[in-house]
Write an enzyme that holds these catalytic residues in place. Structure first.
Site, PDB file in Angstrom:
ATOM      1  CG  ASP A  11      -1.808  -1.211   1.346  1.00 41.17           C
ATOM      2  OD1 ASP A  11      -1.365  -2.305   0.961  1.00 41.17           O
ATOM      3  OD2 ASP A  11      -2.942  -1.066   1.844  1.00 41.17           O
ATOM      4  CG  HIS A  25      -9.301   2.931   2.748  1.00 44.46           C
ATOM      5  ND1 HIS A  25     -10.308   3.229   3.650  1.00 44.46           N
ATOM      6  CD2 HIS A  25      -8.308   2.361   3.469  1.00 44.46           C
ATOM      7  CE1 HIS A  25      -9.923   2.851   4.864  1.00 44.46           C
ATOM      8  NE2 HIS A  25      -8.720   2.319   4.776  1.00 44.46           N
ATOM      9  CG  HIS A  29      -0.669   0.039   5.743  1.00 42.20           C
ATOM     10  ND1 HIS A  29      -0.889   1.392   5.702  1.00 42.20           N
ATOM     11  CD2 HIS A  29      -1.587  -0.490   4.881  1.00 42.20           C
ATOM     12  CE1 HIS A  29      -1.872   1.678   4.878  1.00 42.20           C
ATOM     13  NE2 HIS A  29      -2.321   0.535   4.364  1.00 42.20           N
TER      14      HIS A  29
HETATM   15 FE   LIG Z   1      -4.007   0.168   3.090  1.00 39.88          FE
HETATM   16 FE   LIG Z   2      -6.934  -1.502   3.229  1.00 40.77          FE
END
Ligand SMILES: [Fe+2]
Ligand SMILES: [Fe+2]
Length: 255
Positions: free
Chosen positions: A8, A68, A178
């Protein structure tokens, strides 16, 4: 086929780290394709068309995403017209965009990238196991290289999808937490796996966000807006070496 797959990308520090390093890394690693998860690239949450273009112009060939992805409304018309940007395949039928695509690397080999999202401790979506099976069944038979970005929270669900797909895809790579996990491996039938690729962002942070705000949320139990931490971002992900004849993974190395 050599694929650099980045976790990410978080906010401006993540985008800047991509722009500063990906062109050089492509050369140094002889990468045939670069993929990055872009779900947090804009302000730490979501992705705007402007930032998607910026990442695609920085040497990223394909963007995957996650929970997201719908944060910025202006992405909705863009995602239908940009086949290099994927969203989880297991959103309900009718969702904008697409969950898979076939891409050609610098070596001329074709690879399918499939994006899916977990359901454990995540928003409700259709079954990722069945949806990924359907996406794979819809691919041309001669596309033997297949890489899945499984955007999910629970380690068990991520490993379950990897074992479910072992021998049918070249790699299952986890994103979303993450935090990079130290479990890169090649499963018994040739599928490379890691529970989470980590993130491209500022390491001295929580998820790329200001730790103070997150501590306050935990301590007070009150909602509080995450704020992006400032600083220098660095890249995290995995380097895959895939055999274009068999579709099996030769190696996976964490970055
Ligand atoms: Fe993320
Ligand atoms: Fe996510």
């Amino acid at each position: 086929m050599i694929i650099l797959f980045l976790g990410d990308v978080v906010g401006r520090p993540g985008r800047e780290a991509v722009a500063a390093n990906v062109p050089k890394l492509r050369q140094a690693l002889a990468a045939d394709l670069v993929v990055a998860n872009g779900e947090n690239a804009s302000g730490g949450l979501g992705l705007t068309p402007k930032n998607a273009r910026e990442l695609l112009d920085s040497g990223v060939d394909v963007l995957t995403s996650g929970n997201h992805i719908w944060k910025h409304k202006e992405l909705l018309p863009y995602i239908d017209d940009e086949p290099r940007l994927l969203r989880p395949a297991n959103y309900p039928p009718g969702a904008p965009g697409r969950g898979a695509g076939v891409f050609t690397g610098a070596d001329g080999a074709r690879v399918a990238i499939v994006n899916a999202m977990g359901r454990t401790y995540m928003d409700d979506t259709d079954c990722p196991f069945r949806r990924v099976d359907e996406e794979l069944a819809a691919l041309p038979d001669d596309v033997v290289l297949r890489v899945v970005d499984f955007h999910a929270e629970a380690t068990s669900e991520k490993k379950a999808l990897a074992y479910h797909l072992d021998g049918r895809v070249s790699a299952v790579l986890g994103t979303h937490t993450h935090v990079q996990t130290n479990d890169a491996q090649i499963l018994g039938n040739g599928t490379a796996y890691v529970t989470d690729l980590g993130m491209c962002g500022v390491e001295d942070s929580i998820l790329g966000m200001d730790p103070g705000v997150i501590i306050e949320r935990f301590v007070s139990g009150m909602p509080k807006r995450f704020t992006l931490v400032k600083g220098q971002g660095r890249l995290q992900g995995a380097l895959l070496d895939l055999d274009p004849d068999s579709g099996r993974a030769v190696s996976i190395e964490l970055w």
